[in-house]
Every structure is written in structure tokens, then in C-alpha cells.
Design a protein around this motif. Structure first.
Motif, PDB file in Angstrom:
ATOM      1  N   LEU A   1       0.716  -1.271  -0.125  1.00 47.20           N
ATOM      2  CA  LEU A   1       0.121   0.135  -0.097  1.00 47.20           C
ATOM      3  C   LEU A   1       0.948   1.209  -0.028  1.00 47.20           C
ATOM      4  CD1 LEU A   1      -2.947   0.398  -0.230  1.00 47.20           C
ATOM      5  CD2 LEU A   1      -3.211   0.760   2.303  1.00 47.20           C
ATOM      6  N   GLU A   2       2.064   0.951   0.793  1.00 44.59           N
ATOM      7  CA  GLU A   2       2.947   2.210   0.520  1.00 44.59           C
ATOM      8  C   GLU A   2       3.379   2.437  -0.493  1.00 44.59           C
ATOM      9  OE1 GLU A   2       7.153   3.969   2.677  1.00 44.59           O
ATOM     10  OE2 GLU A   2       6.241   1.994   3.538  1.00 44.59           O
ATOM     11  N   LEU A   3       3.932   1.331  -1.488  1.00 43.26           N
ATOM     12  CA  LEU A   3       4.356   1.660  -2.841  1.00 43.26           C
ATOM     13  C   LEU A   3       3.308   1.994  -3.757  1.00 43.26           C
ATOM     14  CD1 LEU A   3       6.317  -1.898  -2.941  1.00 43.26           C
ATOM     15  CD2 LEU A   3       7.315   0.615  -3.100  1.00 43.26           C
ATOM     16  N   ILE A   4       2.083   1.468  -3.493  1.00 45.07           N
ATOM     17  CA  ILE A   4       1.060   2.216  -4.426  1.00 45.07           C
ATOM     18  C   ILE A   4       0.810   3.832  -4.098  1.00 45.07           C
ATOM     19  CG2 ILE A   4      -1.627   2.046  -4.816  1.00 45.07           C
ATOM     20  CD1 ILE A   4      -1.186  -1.055  -3.815  1.00 45.07           C
ATOM     21  N   ALA A   5       0.979   4.035  -2.976  1.00 44.83           N
ATOM     22  CA  ALA A   5       0.765   5.559  -2.526  1.00 44.83           C
ATOM     23  C   ALA A   5       2.178   6.244  -3.385  1.00 44.83           C
ATOM     24  CB  ALA A   5       0.812   5.966  -0.941  1.00 44.83           C
ATOM     25  N   GLU A   6       3.308   5.766  -3.376  1.00 45.63           N
ATOM     26  CA  GLU A   6       4.342   6.305  -3.933  1.00 45.63           C
ATOM     27  C   GLU A   6       4.031   6.533  -5.609  1.00 45.63           C
ATOM     28  OE1 GLU A   6       7.283   7.690  -3.046  1.00 45.63           O
ATOM     29  OE2 GLU A   6       6.643   7.401  -0.784  1.00 45.63           O
ATOM     30  N   ALA A   7       3.277   5.528  -5.980  1.00 44.32           N
ATOM     31  CA  ALA A   7       2.963   5.876  -7.461  1.00 44.32           C
ATOM     32  C   ALA A   7       2.292   7.011  -7.841  1.00 44.32           C
ATOM     33  CB  ALA A   7       2.125   4.370  -7.862  1.00 44.32           C
ATOM     34  N   ARG A   8       1.496   7.436  -6.962  1.00 50.35           N
ATOM     35  CA  ARG A   8       0.597   8.710  -7.057  1.00 50.35           C
ATOM     36  C   ARG A   8      -0.276   8.410  -8.286  1.00 50.35           C
ATOM     37  NH1 ARG A   8       5.367  10.500  -4.947  1.00 50.35           N
ATOM     38  NH2 ARG A   8       5.205  11.990  -3.298  1.00 50.35           N
TER      39      ARG A   8
ATOM     40  N   PRO B   1      -3.823   7.697  -9.994  1.00 55.48           N
ATOM     41  CA  PRO B   1      -5.397   7.879  -9.920  1.00 55.48           C
ATOM     42  C   PRO B   1      -6.137   6.573 -10.002  1.00 55.48           C
ATOM     43  CG  PRO B   1      -4.756   9.461 -11.419  1.00 55.48           C
ATOM     44  CD  PRO B   1      -3.509   8.872 -11.375  1.00 55.48           C
ATOM     45  N   LYS B   2      -5.280   5.491 -10.534  1.00 53.22           N
ATOM     46  CA  LYS B   2      -5.907   4.085 -10.427  1.00 53.22           C
ATOM     47  C   LYS B   2      -6.074   3.593  -9.234  1.00 53.22           C
ATOM     48  CE  LYS B   2      -3.521   3.096 -14.922  1.00 53.22           C
ATOM     49  NZ  LYS B   2      -2.546   2.151 -15.497  1.00 53.22           N
ATOM     50  N   ALA B   3      -5.424   4.212  -8.145  1.00 53.52           N
ATOM     51  CA  ALA B   3      -5.535   3.522  -6.876  1.00 53.52           C
ATOM     52  C   ALA B   3      -6.692   4.269  -5.991  1.00 53.52           C
ATOM     53  CB  ALA B   3      -4.078   3.777  -6.120  1.00 53.52           C
ATOM     54  N   LEU B   4      -7.240   5.102  -6.598  1.00 53.65           N
ATOM     55  CA  LEU B   4      -8.180   5.941  -5.587  1.00 53.65           C
ATOM     56  C   LEU B   4      -9.275   5.069  -4.874  1.00 53.65           C
ATOM     57  CD1 LEU B   4      -9.795   8.658  -4.926  1.00 53.65           C
ATOM     58  CD2 LEU B   4     -10.986   8.351  -7.030  1.00 53.65           C
ATOM     59  N   GLU B   5     -10.009   4.054  -5.704  1.00 50.23           N
ATOM     60  CA  GLU B   5     -10.695   3.203  -5.060  1.00 50.23           C
ATOM     61  C   GLU B   5     -10.338   2.161  -4.241  1.00 50.23           C
ATOM     62  OE1 GLU B   5     -14.067   3.695  -5.286  1.00 50.23           O
ATOM     63  OE2 GLU B   5     -13.679   5.274  -6.456  1.00 50.23           O
ATOM     64  N   LEU B   6      -9.116   1.738  -4.424  1.00 52.06           N
ATOM     65  CA  LEU B   6      -8.324   1.013  -3.531  1.00 52.06           C
ATOM     66  C   LEU B   6      -8.099   1.798  -2.236  1.00 52.06           C
ATOM     67  CD1 LEU B   6      -6.814  -1.447  -2.556  1.00 52.06           C
ATOM     68  CD2 LEU B   6      -4.823  -0.650  -3.652  1.00 52.06           C
ATOM     69  N   PHE B   7      -7.658   2.991  -2.320  1.00 49.37           N
ATOM     70  CA  PHE B   7      -7.612   3.699  -0.958  1.00 49.37           C
ATOM     71  C   PHE B   7      -8.695   4.090  -0.371  1.00 49.37           C
ATOM     72  CE2 PHE B   7      -3.337   5.386  -3.219  1.00 49.37           C
ATOM     73  CZ  PHE B   7      -2.612   4.976  -2.792  1.00 49.37           C
ATOM     74  N   ARG B   8      -9.668   4.440  -1.047  1.00 52.36           N
ATOM     75  CA  ARG B   8     -11.181   4.740  -0.608  1.00 52.36           C
ATOM     76  C   ARG B   8     -11.480   3.581   0.104  1.00 52.36           C
ATOM     77  NH1 ARG B   8     -15.246   8.380  -2.420  1.00 52.36           N
ATOM     78  NH2 ARG B   8     -13.918   8.550  -4.476  1.00 52.36           N
TER      79      ARG B   8
ATOM     80  N   ARG C   1      -2.514   8.558   3.265  1.00 55.12           N
ATOM     81  CA  ARG C   1      -1.449   9.211   2.751  1.00 55.12           C
ATOM     82  C   ARG C   1      -1.436   8.992   1.265  1.00 55.12           C
ATOM     83  NH1 ARG C   1       1.882  12.578   2.235  1.00 55.12           N
ATOM     84  NH2 ARG C   1       3.912  12.591   1.849  1.00 55.12           N
ATOM     85  N   GLY C   2      -1.831   8.034   0.821  1.00 52.75           N
ATOM     86  CA  GLY C   2      -2.033   7.798  -0.620  1.00 52.75           C
ATOM     87  C   GLY C   2      -3.076   8.639  -1.351  1.00 52.75           C
ATOM     88  N   LEU C   3      -4.182   9.031  -0.762  1.00 55.32           N
ATOM     89  CA  LEU C   3      -4.862  10.115  -1.156  1.00 55.32           C
ATOM     90  C   LEU C   3      -4.397  11.373  -1.116  1.00 55.32           C
ATOM     91  CD1 LEU C   3      -8.240   8.613   0.194  1.00 55.32           C
ATOM     92  CD2 LEU C   3      -7.919   8.556  -2.041  1.00 55.32           C
ATOM     93  N   GLU C   4      -3.884  11.795   0.093  1.00 51.88           N
ATOM     94  CA  GLU C   4      -3.236  12.965   0.264  1.00 51.88           C
ATOM     95  C   GLU C   4      -1.924  13.405  -0.586  1.00 51.88           C
ATOM     96  OE1 GLU C   4      -3.289  13.648   5.115  1.00 51.88           O
ATOM     97  OE2 GLU C   4      -1.455  12.529   4.168  1.00 51.88           O
ATOM     98  N   MET C   5      -1.283  12.077  -1.366  1.00 44.59           N
ATOM     99  CA  MET C   5      -0.313  12.189  -2.408  1.00 44.59           C
ATOM    100  C   MET C   5      -1.169  12.271  -3.607  1.00 44.59           C
ATOM    101  SD  MET C   5       2.343   9.529  -1.075  1.00 44.59           S
ATOM    102  CE  MET C   5       3.720   9.900  -1.939  1.00 44.59           C
ATOM    103  N   LEU C   6      -2.354  11.755  -3.695  1.00 45.80           N
ATOM    104  CA  LEU C   6      -2.928  12.064  -5.140  1.00 45.80           C
ATOM    105  C   LEU C   6      -3.365  13.497  -5.151  1.00 45.80           C
ATOM    106  CD1 LEU C   6      -5.389   9.326  -5.586  1.00 45.80           C
ATOM    107  CD2 LEU C   6      -3.390   9.617  -6.860  1.00 45.80           C
ATOM    108  N   GLY C   7      -3.739  14.119  -4.234  1.00 48.46           N
ATOM    109  CA  GLY C   7      -3.991  15.504  -4.109  1.00 48.46           C
ATOM    110  C   GLY C   7      -4.778  15.918  -5.099  1.00 48.46           C
ATOM    111  N   ASP C   8      -5.804  15.212  -5.545  1.00 45.48           N
ATOM    112  CA  ASP C   8      -6.930  15.791  -6.751  1.00 45.48           C
ATOM    113  C   ASP C   8      -8.099  15.869  -6.012  1.00 45.48           C
ATOM    114  OD1 ASP C   8      -8.065  13.242  -6.478  1.00 45.48           O
ATOM    115  OD2 ASP C   8      -7.347  13.001  -8.621  1.00 45.48           O
ATOM    116  N   ARG C   9      -9.295  16.399  -6.452  1.00 49.22           N
ATOM    117  CA  ARG C   9     -10.426  16.684  -6.136  1.00 49.22           C
ATOM    118  C   ARG C   9     -11.274  15.103  -5.610  1.00 49.22           C
ATOM    119  NH1 ARG C   9     -15.650  16.495  -8.482  1.00 49.22           N
ATOM    120  NH2 ARG C   9     -14.499  16.073 -10.304  1.00 49.22           N
ATOM    121  N   ASN C  10     -11.064  14.316  -6.180  1.00 44.51           N
ATOM    122  CA  ASN C  10     -11.670  13.055  -5.783  1.00 44.51           C
ATOM    123  C   ASN C  10     -11.224  12.419  -4.615  1.00 44.51           C
ATOM    124  OD1 ASN C  10     -13.452  12.936  -8.131  1.00 44.51           O
ATOM    125  ND2 ASN C  10     -11.765  12.092  -9.299  1.00 44.51           N
TER     126      ASN C  10
END
Length: 113
Positions: free
Chosen positions: A57-64, A66-73, A89-98
Motif C-alpha cells: 500500500l505504501e508503494l501504491i501511494a508512492e506511485a501517485r 489515480p488508478k489507486a483511488l478506489e483501493l485507497f477509498r 497518505r495515498g489519497l493525500e499524495m494524489l491531491g486531486d478533487r476525488n
């Protein structure tokens, strides 16, 4: 990046030797964006190794990605604090509206502070 290198790194992340696991993690962290689909699949398939799930999950967060949005959610509602931490952390790193909306909903529902 080749699938073979990814598979080798994942094999090494399952070794008993912590140094070998850390080296594989470091390799994947450098290339997480290239392997995001594979990392998500590995996370979803892994059930037995808690530490490996957290690292994935940390690695997926590092990828930044949007494909991971639902996984993080989905992990925002985890009873596991470590998985919930990396989802936030992953959602924060995405930093988009969704991602921001997912975090706001989780706060409103009391899943995160």
C-alpha cells in the motif's frame, strides 16, 4: 519496466531476510509508477503477510496514480490502523478533487480524524 523484474522483486519481498526484502522494496519504490497495476493486484491478492500488505500500500501511494483511488477509498474503512494510514497518505499524495472528497467523506463518517 519488465514484468520479470517486478516478479523477481515481489519474490524477494517475501524472503525471510529483512535486508533482501528492503532492497526489493527500494527497487519497487523507485519504479512504483511503472508497476502500479501489478502492485494493486498483489495487494488485493495478499491475505497472509500483514507487513507485505502495508509495504504494498505504501508503494501504491508512492506511485501517485489515480488508478489507486478506489483501493485507497476502500482501505479508509479498514480496521487496521496501518492500512488506513497508508490509504490516507495515498489519497493525500494524489491531491486531486476525488481524493480530497474521499478524505472528507471518511472524516465525516468518523473513520479518520
Amino acid at each position: 519496466m519488465s514484468r520479470r523484474r517486478f516478479d523477481q522483486a515481489m519474490h524477494r519481498m517475501r524472503e525471510n531476510d529483512l535486508r533482501v526484502r528492503e532492497d526489493a522494496f527500494d527497487f519497487l519504490r523507485e519504479h512504483a509508477d511503472a508497476y502500479v497495476d501489478e502492485l494493486i493486484a498483489e495487494f488485493e491478492a495478499e491475505r497472509d503477510d500483514h507487513d507485505l500488505r502495508c509495504w504494498l500500500l505504501e508503494l501504491i501511494a508512492e506511485a501517485r496514480s489515480p488508478k489507486a483511488l478506489e483501493l485507497f477509498r476502500g482501505q479508509l474503512r479498514s480496521v487496521d490502523d496501518s492500512l488506513r494510514f497508508w490509504a490516507v497518505r495515498g489519497l493525500e499524495m494524489l491531491g486531486d478533487r476525488n481524493a480530497d472528497q474521499a478524505l472528507d467523506e471518511a472524516r465525516g463518517d468518523g473513520w479518520i480524524a
